[in-house]
Scaffold this motif. Structure first.
Motif, PDB file in Angstrom:
ATOM      1  N   ALA A   9       0.745  -1.473   0.166  1.00  0.00           N
ATOM      2  CA  ALA A   9      -0.072   0.390  -0.296  1.00  0.00           C
ATOM      3  C   ALA A   9       0.407   0.728  -0.034  1.00  0.00           C
ATOM      4  CB  ALA A   9      -1.361   0.013   0.995  1.00  0.00           C
ATOM      5  N   GLY A  10       1.918   1.023  -0.754  1.00  0.00           N
ATOM      6  CA  GLY A  10       2.596   2.356  -1.014  1.00  0.00           C
ATOM      7  C   GLY A  10       1.955   3.439  -2.554  1.00  0.00           C
ATOM      8  N   THR A  11       2.338   3.924  -3.090  1.00  0.00           N
ATOM      9  CA  THR A  11       1.891   4.825  -4.088  1.00  0.00           C
ATOM     10  C   THR A  11       1.385   4.430  -4.867  1.00  0.00           C
ATOM     11  OG1 THR A  11       4.548   6.189  -3.977  1.00  0.00           O
ATOM     12  CG2 THR A  11       2.662   6.860  -5.696  1.00  0.00           C
ATOM     13  N   ALA A  12       1.600   3.441  -5.704  1.00  0.00           N
ATOM     14  CA  ALA A  12       1.107   2.565  -6.461  1.00  0.00           C
ATOM     15  C   ALA A  12      -0.307   1.454  -5.594  1.00  0.00           C
ATOM     16  CB  ALA A  12       1.613   1.453  -6.955  1.00  0.00           C
ATOM     17  N   GLY A  13       0.241   1.251  -4.767  1.00  0.00           N
ATOM     18  CA  GLY A  13      -0.900   0.382  -4.507  1.00  0.00           C
ATOM     19  C   GLY A  13      -2.235   1.553  -3.649  1.00  0.00           C
ATOM     20  N   THR A  14      -2.090   2.313  -2.996  1.00  0.00           N
ATOM     21  CA  THR A  14      -3.153   2.897  -2.091  1.00  0.00           C
ATOM     22  C   THR A  14      -3.775   3.404  -3.248  1.00  0.00           C
ATOM     23  OG1 THR A  14      -1.404   3.737  -0.670  1.00  0.00           O
ATOM     24  CG2 THR A  14      -3.036   4.829  -0.722  1.00  0.00           C
ATOM     25  N   GLU A  61       0.743   8.636   8.775  1.00  0.00           N
ATOM     26  CA  GLU A  61       0.189   7.102   9.736  1.00  0.00           C
ATOM     27  C   GLU A  61      -1.544   6.257   8.034  1.00  0.00           C
ATOM     28  OE1 GLU A  61       0.115   5.303  12.442  1.00  0.00           O
ATOM     29  OE2 GLU A  61       1.614   7.291  12.524  1.00  0.00           O
ATOM     30  N   ARG A  62      -0.293   4.901   8.262  1.00  0.00           N
ATOM     31  CA  ARG A  62      -1.383   4.455   6.746  1.00  0.00           C
ATOM     32  C   ARG A  62      -2.788   4.412   6.724  1.00  0.00           C
ATOM     33  NH1 ARG A  62       1.157   2.698   3.207  1.00  0.00           N
ATOM     34  NH2 ARG A  62       3.347   1.843   4.488  1.00  0.00           N
ATOM     35  N   GLY A  63      -3.167   4.151   8.374  1.00  0.00           N
ATOM     36  CA  GLY A  63      -4.221   4.334   7.525  1.00  0.00           C
ATOM     37  C   GLY A  63      -5.201   5.176   7.509  1.00  0.00           C
ATOM     38  N   SER A 104       4.480  -3.992  -4.625  1.00  0.00           N
ATOM     39  CA  SER A 104       5.594  -4.205  -3.285  1.00  0.00           C
ATOM     40  C   SER A 104       6.984  -3.695  -3.691  1.00  0.00           C
ATOM     41  CB  SER A 104       5.155  -5.773  -2.933  1.00  0.00           C
ATOM     42  OG  SER A 104       6.190  -6.158  -4.471  1.00  0.00           O
ATOM     43  N   GLY A 105       6.551  -2.775  -4.692  1.00  0.00           N
ATOM     44  CA  GLY A 105       7.867  -2.220  -5.358  1.00  0.00           C
ATOM     45  C   GLY A 105       9.135  -2.476  -4.619  1.00  0.00           C
ATOM     46  N   THR A 106      10.042  -1.686  -4.250  1.00  0.00           N
ATOM     47  CA  THR A 106      11.333  -2.267  -4.208  1.00  0.00           C
ATOM     48  C   THR A 106      12.129  -2.357  -3.027  1.00  0.00           C
ATOM     49  OG1 THR A 106      12.489  -0.279  -4.726  1.00  0.00           O
ATOM     50  CG2 THR A 106      12.087  -1.503  -6.963  1.00  0.00           C
ATOM     51  N   LYS A 297      11.170   3.974 -12.811  1.00  0.00           N
ATOM     52  CA  LYS A 297      10.647   3.458 -11.710  1.00  0.00           C
ATOM     53  C   LYS A 297      10.337   5.104 -10.211  1.00  0.00           C
ATOM     54  CE  LYS A 297      12.299  -1.061 -11.155  1.00  0.00           C
ATOM     55  NZ  LYS A 297      11.440  -1.719 -11.929  1.00  0.00           N
ATOM     56  N   ALA A 298       8.743   5.729 -11.015  1.00  0.00           N
ATOM     57  CA  ALA A 298       9.074   6.245 -10.487  1.00  0.00           C
ATOM     58  C   ALA A 298       6.882   6.598  -9.838  1.00  0.00           C
ATOM     59  CB  ALA A 298       8.794   7.391 -11.055  1.00  0.00           C
ATOM     60  N   GLY A 299       6.981   7.539  -9.117  1.00  0.00           N
ATOM     61  CA  GLY A 299       5.857   7.985  -8.496  1.00  0.00           C
ATOM     62  C   GLY A 299       4.367   8.229  -9.623  1.00  0.00           C
TER      63      GLY A 299
HETATM   64  C1  LIG Z   1      14.695   9.970  -3.118  1.00  0.00           C
HETATM   65  C2  LIG Z   1      13.648   9.497  -3.576  1.00  0.00           C
HETATM   66  C3  LIG Z   1      13.340  10.364  -4.409  1.00  0.00           C
HETATM   67  C4  LIG Z   1      11.999   9.948  -5.372  1.00  0.00           C
HETATM   68  N1  LIG Z   1      11.999  11.269  -6.147  1.00  0.00           N
HETATM   69  C5  LIG Z   1      10.696  11.009  -7.089  1.00  0.00           C
HETATM   70  C6  LIG Z   1      10.008  12.003  -7.793  1.00  0.00           C
HETATM   71  O1  LIG Z   1      10.430  13.484  -7.513  1.00  0.00           O
HETATM   72  N2  LIG Z   1       8.524  11.751  -8.734  1.00  0.00           N
HETATM   73  C7  LIG Z   1       8.174  10.477  -9.250  1.00  0.00           C
HETATM   74  O2  LIG Z   1       7.394  10.088  -9.871  1.00  0.00           O
HETATM   75  N3  LIG Z   1       9.058   9.477  -8.078  1.00  0.00           N
HETATM   76  C8  LIG Z   1      10.297   9.477  -7.718  1.00  0.00           C
HETATM   77  N4  LIG Z   1      10.343   8.946  -6.249  1.00  0.00           N
HETATM   78  C9  LIG Z   1       9.915   7.081  -6.606  1.00  0.00           C
HETATM   79  C10 LIG Z   1       9.097   6.819  -6.356  1.00  0.00           C
HETATM   80  O3  LIG Z   1       8.834   7.443  -4.668  1.00  0.00           O
HETATM   81  C11 LIG Z   1       8.247   5.369  -5.836  1.00  0.00           C
HETATM   82  O4  LIG Z   1       8.978   5.166  -7.758  1.00  0.00           O
HETATM   83  C12 LIG Z   1       6.940   4.760  -5.959  1.00  0.00           C
HETATM   84  O5  LIG Z   1       7.065   4.926  -4.745  1.00  0.00           O
HETATM   85  C13 LIG Z   1       6.608   3.711  -6.511  1.00  0.00           C
HETATM   86  O6  LIG Z   1       5.636   3.645  -5.328  1.00  0.00           O
HETATM   87  P1  LIG Z   1       6.000   1.533  -5.130  1.00  0.00           P
HETATM   88  O7  LIG Z   1       3.455   1.625  -5.104  1.00  0.00           O
HETATM   89  O8  LIG Z   1       5.749   1.077  -5.989  1.00  0.00           O
HETATM   90  O9  LIG Z   1       6.702   1.298  -4.243  1.00  0.00           O
HETATM   91  P2  LIG Z   1       6.059   2.446  -2.181  1.00  0.00           P
HETATM   92  O10 LIG Z   1       5.593   3.187  -2.937  1.00  0.00           O
HETATM   93  O11 LIG Z   1       7.920   2.524  -2.157  1.00  0.00           O
HETATM   94  O12 LIG Z   1       5.741   0.828  -2.174  1.00  0.00           O
HETATM   95  C14 LIG Z   1       5.537  -0.942  -1.984  1.00  0.00           C
HETATM   96  C15 LIG Z   1       5.193  -1.153  -0.292  1.00  0.00           C
HETATM   97  O13 LIG Z   1       4.838  -2.284  -0.230  1.00  0.00           O
HETATM   98  C16 LIG Z   1       5.433  -2.618   0.668  1.00  0.00           C
HETATM   99  N5  LIG Z   1       5.626  -3.885   0.638  1.00  0.00           N
HETATM  100  C17 LIG Z   1       6.731  -4.133   0.479  1.00  0.00           C
HETATM  101  N6  LIG Z   1       7.514  -5.784   0.844  1.00  0.00           N
HETATM  102  C18 LIG Z   1       5.894  -5.806   1.296  1.00  0.00           C
HETATM  103  C19 LIG Z   1       5.646  -7.339   1.914  1.00  0.00           C
HETATM  104  N7  LIG Z   1       5.873  -8.963   1.953  1.00  0.00           N
HETATM  105  N8  LIG Z   1       4.450  -7.545   2.502  1.00  0.00           N
HETATM  106  C20 LIG Z   1       3.281  -6.384   2.408  1.00  0.00           C
HETATM  107  N9  LIG Z   1       3.873  -5.789   1.914  1.00  0.00           N
HETATM  108  C21 LIG Z   1       5.277  -5.131   1.469  1.00  0.00           C
HETATM  109  C22 LIG Z   1       6.263  -1.344   1.334  1.00  0.00           C
HETATM  110  O14 LIG Z   1       5.573  -1.702   3.292  1.00  0.00           O
HETATM  111  C23 LIG Z   1       4.833  -0.566   0.839  1.00  0.00           C
HETATM  112  O15 LIG Z   1       4.648   0.315   1.161  1.00  0.00           O
HETATM  113  C24 LIG Z   1      11.991   9.298  -5.225  1.00  0.00           C
HETATM  114  C25 LIG Z   1      12.103   8.646  -4.531  1.00  0.00           C
HETATM  115  C26 LIG Z   1      12.998   7.968  -4.371  1.00  0.00           C
HETATM  116  C27 LIG Z   1      13.486   6.981  -3.120  1.00  0.00           C
END
Ligand SMILES: Cc1cc2nc3c(=O)[nH]c(=O)nc-3n(C[C@H](O)[C@H](O)[C@H](O)COP(=O)(O)OP(=O)(O)OC[C@H]3O[C@@H](n4cnc5c(N)ncnc54)[C@H](O)[C@@H]3O)c2cc1C
Length: 417
Positions: A9-14, A61-63, A104-106, A297-299
Motif C-alpha cells: 500500500a505504497g504509492t501505487a497500491g494506495t 499514518e498508513r490508516g 510491493s515496490g523495490t 521506477k517513479a511515482g
Molecule cells: C529519493 C527518492 C526520490 C524520488 N523522487 C521521485 C519524484 O520526484 N517523482 C516520482 O515520480 N517518483 C519519485 N521517486 C520514486 C517513487 O517514490 C516510487 O517510484 C514510488 O513510490 C513507487 O511506488 P510503489 O507503490 O511501486 O512502491 P512503494 O511506494 O515503495 O510501496 C511499496 C509498498 O510495498 C510494501 N511491501 C514491501 N514488501 C512487502 C511484503 N512482503 N508484504 C506486504 N507489503 C510489502 C511496502 O511496505 C510499501 O508500502 C523517488 C524515490 C526516492 C527514493
C-alpha cells in the motif's frame, strides 16, 4: 464477496485501491496488504539530507491514507500461490483472491555490494533512499568541512533515476551556501555512459554537471566499497577515492518475489509492457516499481498505470480482452539547485523533448528547461500527492503521453535519437 487483493500500500497500491473502490460495487472487497504502519512520501528524501524537508511532512499514518471501504491487512506477504489463488502471509492464515495486484515496490540492498555495509556504513558511507539513511546523511553533511564528496550509482534499475543527479545539483547549492564549495570536489560516478539514460536529457543534464564543476566518472561498475582506504573500486579496477560517499545501492523487488516463478533474478515481476498483466500467472496484474518494465521506477508512472490498470481490471472482471494502453509514460521534475528545476516528460518511444506542459503552447511549465516555476511546482507536489494522487482524485493530466506542443525536431537537431 469477491476480493481484489493488492500487495503493498505504497504509492501505487494506495492509488489503485482508491480508483477500484470507486468503480466497483460492494460485492467486491478491495483489500491491501502491508505490514508497515506509516506511508512515506519518498521524493521528500531528496531534500531531507540538506535540512530542507522534515520527517513530519513526509510521513503519515498508513490508516489515514486509506479511504473508507478499503480493507487493510497489516501483514507481511511471504509467498504467492497463483494456482490456488491465495497469498501466504507471515502472521497467520493465507488470504484468498479473485484478482491480485502486485504493488510491493523495490528494496534498497546495500548488502549486495562487497564492503558497503562495512566499518564505514553511516560514518563515511551513506544512502538517502531510506528514511534512516537520509536522516543520518543530514548530520554527516552538516558536519562536512570539505574534501571529496562522491555520489555513486551502483547499478540500474533504481527508483527515480534522476534523483542522484538532483542530489549532486543540490549538494553544489548546499556547499555554496555553506561557503565550502571551493574546498569540495564533487564527483558523480555512474554505470551509464552519460548523465542520464535518454540522449537528449543526458546532454542537457550533462551540461549542467559541467557548468557546476561536478566531475563525472562514466561507465563505473562498482564492485566494492573499501572503507579502510576510503575508495570505491570498479570491476575493471578503477578506484575513486572519497571522504564522504553517498551511494545508491542496488535495488531488488520485494523479498517474497526472490526465487518466485513470477519474477526475474532481481525479483522484478515479468509484466506485459502494455496491459500490465503478469506474464506468468492468470488474474495477476503488476504496478509501480515491482514490474520488470523499462519505464522509470517513479511515482508518476505508478499513477498513470493506476488509471489504465483500473480499466483493464474492469475488463478482466467482465471477461473482456485487455487493452494494451500503457505507453511507458513518465513525468518528472529534476531539481537543479539554487531554486530552479526542470521538467521532463517521456515514454517508451519518445525521449524528453522541449515544449510546454501540461497545456501545449501555454504551459505554464516549460519542458527540458530550468526555471523557478518548475522548482515551486516540485516543492508543492507533496501537497498534490497527499490530497489528490493518493486518494485518486481526478487530475487533468493524461496517463498516456501527448506529443502536442513538443518540439519533435529537437532530438534530431541536438543529436538525440
Ligand atoms: C529519493 C527518492 C526520490 C524520488 N523522487 C521521485 C519524484 O520526484 N517523482 C516520482 O515520480 N517518483 C519519485 N521517486 C520514486 C517513487 O517514490 C516510487 O517510484 C514510488 O513510490 C513507487 O511506488 P510503489 O507503490 O511501486 O512502491 P512503494 O511506494 O515503495 O510501496 C511499496 C509498498 O510495498 C510494501 N511491501 C514491501 N514488501 C512487502 C511484503 N512482503 N508484504 C506486504 N507489503 C510489502 C511496502 O511496505 C510499501 O508500502 C523517488 C524515490 C526516492 C527514493
Amino acid at each position: 464477496m469477491k476480493t481484489i487483493l493488492i500487495l503493498g500500500a505504497g504509492t501505487a497500491g494506495t492509488a489503485i485501491a482508491h480508483k477500484l473502490r470507486r468503480r466497483l460495487s460492494n460485492e467486491w472487497d478491495v483489500a491491501v496488504v502491508d505490514p508497515s504502519s506509516t506511508h512515506l512520501y519518498q521524493p521528500g528524501l531528496l531534500f531531507l539530507p540538506f535540512g530542507d524537508e522534515t520527517e513530519e511532512r513526509i510521513l503519515r499514518e498508513r490508516g489515514s491514507t486509506l479511504g473508507k471501504g478499503i480493507t487493510w491487512h497489516q501483514r507481511t506477504v511471504h509467498a504467492i500461490d497463483a494456482e490456488r489463488r491465495r497469498v501466504e502471509v507471515v502472521e497467520g492464515e493465507p488470504l484468498s483472491y479473485d484478482f491480485l495486484i502486485i504493488a510491493s515496490g523495490t528494496e534498497v540492498r546495500p548488502d549486495m555490494i562487497d564492503g558497503m555495509l562495512g566499518d564505514g556504513w553511516r560514518k563515511s558511507v551513506f544512502d538517502f533512499y531510506t528514511l534512516e539513511g537520509a536522516k543520518a546523511l543530514q548530520k554527516a553533511l552538516a558536519n562536512f568541512e570539505g574534501g571529496r564528496l562522491v555520489l555513486n550509482i551502483v547499478e540500474m534499475p533504481i527508483k527515480c533515476p534522476v534523483a542522484p543527479l538532483e542530489f549532486a545539483f543540490l549538494a553544489d547549492w548546499y556547499l555554496t551556501k555553506r561557503g565550502i564549495r571551493d574546498k569540495t570536489e564533487l564527483v558523480y560516478a555512474t554505470p551509464l555512459d552519460g548523465a542520464f539514460t535518454k540522449p537528449l536529457a543526458s546532454k542537457t543534464l550533462g551540461y549542467l554537471l559541467e557548468n557546476k564543476g561536478i566531475q563525472v566518472e562514466t561507465e563505473f561498475m562498482t564492485g566494492e566499497v573499501d572503507s579502510e582506504k576510503n575508495v570505491i573500486r570498479s570491476y575493471d579496477e578503477r578506484e575513486v577515492p572519497y571522504d564522504l560517499l553517498v551511494t545508491i545501492p542496488p535495488h531488488m523487488g520485494a523479498g517474497f518475489l526472490e526465487d518466485s516463478d513470477l519474477a526475474d533474478e532481481l525479483a522484478f515481476v515479468a509484466t506485459d509492457p502494455h496491459t500490465l498483466a503478469a506474464k506468468n500467472a492468470e488474474r495477476v496484474f503488476v504496478i509501480g516499481d515491482a514490474t520488470d518494465l523499462p519505464s522509470s521506477k517513479a511515482g508518476s508512472v505508478a499513477h498513470f498505470q493506476a488509471d489504465l490498470m483500473t480499466e483493464n481490471i474492469l475488463r478482466a472482471i467482465d471477461d473482456k480482452e485487455l487493452e494494451p494502453s500503457f505507453d511507458g509514460h513518465s513525468n518528472c521534475f529534476v531539481e537543479t539547485g539554487h531554486g530552479k528545476a526542470m521538467l521532463i516528460d517521456f515514454n517508451y518511444e519518445t525521449e524528453p523533448l522541449p515544449g510546454q506542459f501540461p497545456i501545449p503552447g501555454i504551459g505554464p511549465l516549460p519542458l527540458l528547461k530550468e526555471c523557478r516555476r518548475n522548482h515551486w511546482a516540485k516543492r508543492l507536489f507533496r501537497l498534490v500527492y497527499w490530497h489528490a494522487l493518493l486518494p485518486a482524485r481526478p487530475i487533468p493530466i493524461s496517463p498516456t503521453m501527448s506529443l502536442a506542443g513538443k518540439q519533435l525536431s529537437a532530438a534530431a537537431e541536438l543529436g538525440g535519437e
